[in-house]
Design an enzyme around this catalytic site. Sequence first.
Site, PDB file in Angstrom:
ATOM      1  N   GLU A  75     -17.922 -20.828 -11.478  1.00 43.25           N
ATOM      2  CA  GLU A  75     -18.483 -21.805 -12.418  1.00 43.25           C
ATOM      3  C   GLU A  75     -17.746 -23.139 -12.383  1.00 43.25           C
ATOM      4  O   GLU A  75     -17.844 -23.928 -13.320  1.00 43.25           O
ATOM      5  CB  GLU A  75     -18.460 -21.236 -13.844  1.00 43.25           C
ATOM      6  CG  GLU A  75     -19.283 -19.987 -14.040  1.00 43.25           C
ATOM      7  CD  GLU A  75     -20.786 -20.193 -13.890  1.00 43.25           C
ATOM      8  OE1 GLU A  75     -21.208 -21.237 -13.343  1.00 43.25           O
ATOM      9  OE2 GLU A  75     -21.531 -19.289 -14.289  1.00 43.25           O
ATOM     10  N   HIS A  94     -14.977 -20.855 -20.781  1.00 41.18           N
ATOM     11  CA  HIS A  94     -16.276 -20.187 -20.644  1.00 41.18           C
ATOM     12  C   HIS A  94     -16.047 -18.686 -20.731  1.00 41.18           C
ATOM     13  O   HIS A  94     -15.141 -18.160 -20.067  1.00 41.18           O
ATOM     14  CB  HIS A  94     -16.922 -20.530 -19.306  1.00 41.18           C
ATOM     15  CG  HIS A  94     -18.091 -19.643 -18.961  1.00 41.18           C
ATOM     16  ND1 HIS A  94     -19.181 -19.512 -19.788  1.00 41.18           N
ATOM     17  CD2 HIS A  94     -18.328 -18.824 -17.907  1.00 41.18           C
ATOM     18  CE1 HIS A  94     -20.043 -18.666 -19.246  1.00 41.18           C
ATOM     19  NE2 HIS A  94     -19.547 -18.220 -18.110  1.00 41.18           N
ATOM     20  N   HIS A  96     -18.108 -14.638 -21.987  1.00 45.57           N
ATOM     21  CA  HIS A  96     -19.336 -13.910 -22.290  1.00 45.57           C
ATOM     22  C   HIS A  96     -19.100 -13.086 -23.563  1.00 45.57           C
ATOM     23  O   HIS A  96     -19.127 -11.850 -23.520  1.00 45.57           O
ATOM     24  CB  HIS A  96     -19.714 -12.984 -21.131  1.00 45.57           C
ATOM     25  CG  HIS A  96     -20.019 -13.674 -19.836  1.00 45.57           C
ATOM     26  ND1 HIS A  96     -20.412 -12.998 -18.694  1.00 45.57           N
ATOM     27  CD2 HIS A  96     -20.007 -14.984 -19.494  1.00 45.57           C
ATOM     28  CE1 HIS A  96     -20.620 -13.856 -17.704  1.00 45.57           C
ATOM     29  NE2 HIS A  96     -20.364 -15.081 -18.160  1.00 45.57           N
ATOM     30  N   TYR A 115     -21.328 -23.384 -43.049  1.00 52.32           N
ATOM     31  CA  TYR A 115     -20.848 -24.762 -42.863  1.00 52.32           C
ATOM     32  C   TYR A 115     -19.928 -24.915 -41.641  1.00 52.32           C
ATOM     33  O   TYR A 115     -19.778 -26.008 -41.090  1.00 52.32           O
ATOM     34  CB  TYR A 115     -20.188 -25.288 -44.145  1.00 52.32           C
ATOM     35  CG  TYR A 115     -18.789 -24.795 -44.391  1.00 52.32           C
ATOM     36  CD1 TYR A 115     -17.700 -25.468 -43.838  1.00 52.32           C
ATOM     37  CD2 TYR A 115     -18.531 -23.677 -45.175  1.00 52.32           C
ATOM     38  CE1 TYR A 115     -16.398 -25.022 -44.042  1.00 52.32           C
ATOM     39  CE2 TYR A 115     -17.253 -23.224 -45.391  1.00 52.32           C
ATOM     40  CZ  TYR A 115     -16.194 -23.893 -44.818  1.00 52.32           C
ATOM     41  OH  TYR A 115     -14.915 -23.457 -45.005  1.00 52.32           O
ATOM     42  N   HIS A 157     -26.586 -15.572 -20.639  1.00 54.87           N
ATOM     43  CA  HIS A 157     -25.346 -15.737 -19.892  1.00 54.87           C
ATOM     44  C   HIS A 157     -24.109 -15.659 -20.811  1.00 54.87           C
ATOM     45  O   HIS A 157     -23.386 -14.675 -20.758  1.00 54.87           O
ATOM     46  CB  HIS A 157     -25.416 -17.070 -19.136  1.00 54.87           C
ATOM     47  CG  HIS A 157     -24.274 -17.331 -18.224  1.00 54.87           C
ATOM     48  ND1 HIS A 157     -24.362 -18.155 -17.129  1.00 54.87           N
ATOM     49  CD2 HIS A 157     -22.991 -16.904 -18.247  1.00 54.87           C
ATOM     50  CE1 HIS A 157     -23.207 -18.196 -16.501  1.00 54.87           C
ATOM     51  NE2 HIS A 157     -22.348 -17.445 -17.169  1.00 54.87           N
ATOM     52  N   TYR A 210      -9.813 -31.872 -40.101  1.00 54.61           N
ATOM     53  CA  TYR A 210      -9.711 -30.417 -40.165  1.00 54.61           C
ATOM     54  C   TYR A 210      -9.767 -29.836 -38.759  1.00 54.61           C
ATOM     55  O   TYR A 210     -10.404 -30.379 -37.878  1.00 54.61           O
ATOM     56  CB  TYR A 210     -10.858 -29.851 -41.001  1.00 54.61           C
ATOM     57  CG  TYR A 210     -10.821 -28.357 -41.175  1.00 54.61           C
ATOM     58  CD1 TYR A 210     -10.002 -27.765 -42.123  1.00 54.61           C
ATOM     59  CD2 TYR A 210     -11.606 -27.538 -40.369  1.00 54.61           C
ATOM     60  CE1 TYR A 210      -9.961 -26.393 -42.268  1.00 54.61           C
ATOM     61  CE2 TYR A 210     -11.574 -26.162 -40.512  1.00 54.61           C
ATOM     62  CZ  TYR A 210     -10.755 -25.596 -41.461  1.00 54.61           C
ATOM     63  OH  TYR A 210     -10.714 -24.233 -41.594  1.00 54.61           O
TER      64      TYR A 210
HETATM   65  P1  13P Z   1     -15.676 -16.197 -12.126  1.00 52.65           P
HETATM   66  O1  13P Z   1     -16.274 -16.691 -10.836  1.00 52.65           O
HETATM   67  O2  13P Z   1     -14.746 -17.171 -12.745  1.00 52.65           O
HETATM   68  O3  13P Z   1     -15.052 -14.840 -11.952  1.00 52.65           O
HETATM   69  O4  13P Z   1     -16.824 -16.120 -13.224  1.00 52.65           O
HETATM   70  C1  13P Z   1     -17.906 -15.325 -13.324  1.00 52.65           C
HETATM   71  C2  13P Z   1     -18.808 -15.925 -14.363  1.00 52.65           C
HETATM   72  O5  13P Z   1     -18.420 -16.178 -15.478  1.00 52.65           O
HETATM   73  C3  13P Z   1     -20.121 -16.298 -14.010  1.00 52.65           C
HETATM   74  O6  13P Z   1     -20.694 -16.924 -15.109  1.00 52.65           O
END
Ligand code: 13P
Length: 219
Positions: A75, A94, A96, A115, A157, A210
């Site tokens: 990513e 990022h 999941h 809020y 995702h 904040y």
């Molecule tokens: P990596 O390539 O960082 O292991 O990530 C996998 C991923 O989050 C795909 O969205």
Amino acid sequence: MTVSDRDVRQAIIDACIQMNELGINQGTSGNISCRHGDGMLISPTSTPYDTLQPEDIVFMGWDGAVDGRLPPSSEWRFHLDIMKARPEVNAVVHAHPTYCTTIAIMGRKIPAIHYMVAVAGGSDIRCAPYATFGTAELSAHAVEALRDRKACLLAQHGMIAVGSSLAQAMWLAVEVETLARQYHGALQIGEPPILSDEEIENVIKRMASYGLRDKEAAA
Ligand code: 13P
């Protein structure tokens, strides 16, 4: 105080491990980057976090040129594009997280059910349309969903949180997953009431100072 290259690399590893300990990520499906020099440092692809050494963190220049012994996260494109588009952003997380991803599977944004939605910068946390992982299309959707915001969901995702420091981005990632869990819970009872845009504006003004008390200058 300047933060050394090695300190930033170690901070990325620590935050990757913390993501899983906090339950906001599974396996190696998350990735983290920090602005650094003429580019960014980013976690490598598909590598168990607890095996990572500082040398495994990959440097990528603004032109996408890579310097590292492992390939960068798949990513990397949206990490790079977000940092280029948003000069105030120094870290991108990022992951999941289960509840964020559940809401994103349904293609729903997180509206102002609480809020604290305001901590992401506005009256909702948008859900970017689906595009294949690692693509320029997904990156463009992510940059757009993050307009005037510090977090977004990615349909079918996961979630992205950004911050002026890694600590801020991590803090926000946890907050967004909490909001997603609360939204999911409220949806079990019915369609939740939504705070008005005016009230969220009011909250944003009150929140001007904040947020996480961040002693890190950067990282
Ligand atoms: P990596 O390539 O960082 O292991 O990530 C996998 C991923 O989050 C795909 O969205």
